[in-house]
Design an enzyme around this catalytic site. Structure first.
Site, PDB file in Angstrom:
ATOM      1  N   HIS A  65      -3.122   1.206  -8.004  1.00  0.00           N
ATOM      2  CA  HIS A  65      -2.316   1.264  -6.785  1.00  0.00           C
ATOM      3  C   HIS A  65      -0.903   1.770  -7.074  1.00  0.00           C
ATOM      4  CE1 HIS A  65      -4.701  -0.990  -3.534  1.00  0.00           C
ATOM      5  NE2 HIS A  65      -5.545  -0.717  -4.522  1.00  0.00           N
ATOM      6  N   ASN A  93      -2.045  -3.096   0.096  1.00  0.00           N
ATOM      7  CA  ASN A  93      -1.423  -3.952  -0.917  1.00  0.00           C
ATOM      8  C   ASN A  93      -1.138  -5.372  -0.444  1.00  0.00           C
ATOM      9  OD1 ASN A  93      -1.322  -1.732  -2.653  1.00  0.00           O
ATOM     10  ND2 ASN A  93       0.757  -1.169  -2.070  1.00  0.00           N
TER      11      ASN A  93
END
Length: 320
Positions: A65, A93
């Site tokens: 990420h 997230n």
């Protein structure tokens, strides 16, 4: 002769300047400036996994990420402070990415040995490697030398991180945008041989898709209600058999139509990646080799090097 030598020296100098400008990373980057770095990261990771074994999967995901947004620059670690908006509240997230406190712990331990030398971005890359290895997966020499971003992009995090509802063409395009091939996509997806997902991310697959083993769908429905938001944060393992062991079972599950996410099962759904999924499922060495190659390639997405960025003293905030 003298002229040709001068030309040769000029070419060598240009090549060296060119490689520096392109920011080549090296596994030996901290060999003299912080020789105990990797030992310190490994020791801290062992402690973290002894406390919570699934943290290995979480830190592997954290690296992914980070790299898919602005490159591998530690931007995901930045907190929202004052008018500064980071990436932690992006949809892929928020309440989902974990392990920030482990990165903080590693950083604190490294700072004791080598103050203001090692970037948070490099610590994330090393933690991802060690988490993989400590759960039974392959190890590799991590190219190092990244520097930390002073910026973050909430918009890019929302746009560029591939979501669980994407089809194969969309996944291929998302990875191609980061100069990663369909083979890289399929190899990196093998990270889902460890870890867990929340019900909100696989609900659509287990209730609405037809390319799923009925018994597997029934099993997953036991802890994931059909109507949101009931059970949204309930967890299920990506790989029900060896959920905390890094192996190639993920691919055998796909062949059996037991992929947890819609996007997982898209890799084996009558299209271009089916043959490779079968190969990885029957050849663990091939999967391990391709996974390592793809991880190194992913870790080299747009790193900040040289005088770009900074070495953050605290991974959560830009140096003042």
């Amino acid at each position: 002769m003298a002229s040709s030598c001068r030309t040769c020296h000029c070419l060598i100098a240009l090549l060296l300047l060119s490689s520096a400008a392109h920011g080549q990373l090296s596994p030996s980057f901290y060999a003299t400036s912080c020789p105990l770095l990797e030992l310190t990261v490994r020791a801290t990771m062992i402690a973290a996994l002894l406390a919570k074994r699934r943290m290995g999967a979480s830190l592997l995901r954290l690296h992914f990420h980070d790299c898919f947004v602005q490159g591998c620059d530690g931007s995901i670690l930045l907190d929202d402070v004052g008018s500064f908006i980071g990436e932690k509240t992006a949809f892929p997230n928020v309440n989902s990415v974990r392990g920030y406190e482990v990165i903080d712990r590693i950083k604190a331990n490294v700072e004791l040995l080598c103050p203001s030398v090692v970037s948070c971005a490099d610590i994330v890359a090393l933690a991802a490697r060690d988490g993989t290895f400590l759960l039974g997966g392959p190890s590799w020499a991590v190219p190092l030398g990244r520097r930390d971003s002073t910026t973050a992009s909430l918009a890019e995090a929302n746009a560029d991180l591939p979501g669980p509802t994407l089809n194969l063409d969309q996944l291929i395009r998302a990875f191609d945008k980061k100069q990663l091939t369909p083979r890289d996509l399929t190899a990196l997806s093998g990270a889902h041989t460890i870890g867990f997902s929340q019900c909100q991310f696989f609900r659509g697959h287990i209730y609405n898709d037809t390319n799923i083993d009925p018994a597997f769908a029934a099993l997953r429905r036991q802890t994931c209600a059909a109507a949101a938001p009931a059970g949204d944060s309930n967890l299920a393992p990506f790989d029900a058999q060896t959920q905390l062991v890094f192996d190639n079972a993920y691919y055998r599950n796909l062949v059996a139509q037991r992929g947890l996410l819609h996007s997982d099962q898209e890799l084996f759904n009558g299209a271009s990646q089916d043959a490779l999924v079968r190969q990885y499922g029957s050849n663990p060495a091939l999967f391990a080799a391709d996974f390592v190659a793809a991880m190194i390639k992913m870790g080299n997405i747009a790193p900040l090097t040289g005088s770009s960025g900074q070495i953050r003293r605290n991974c959560r905030v830009v140096n003042s």
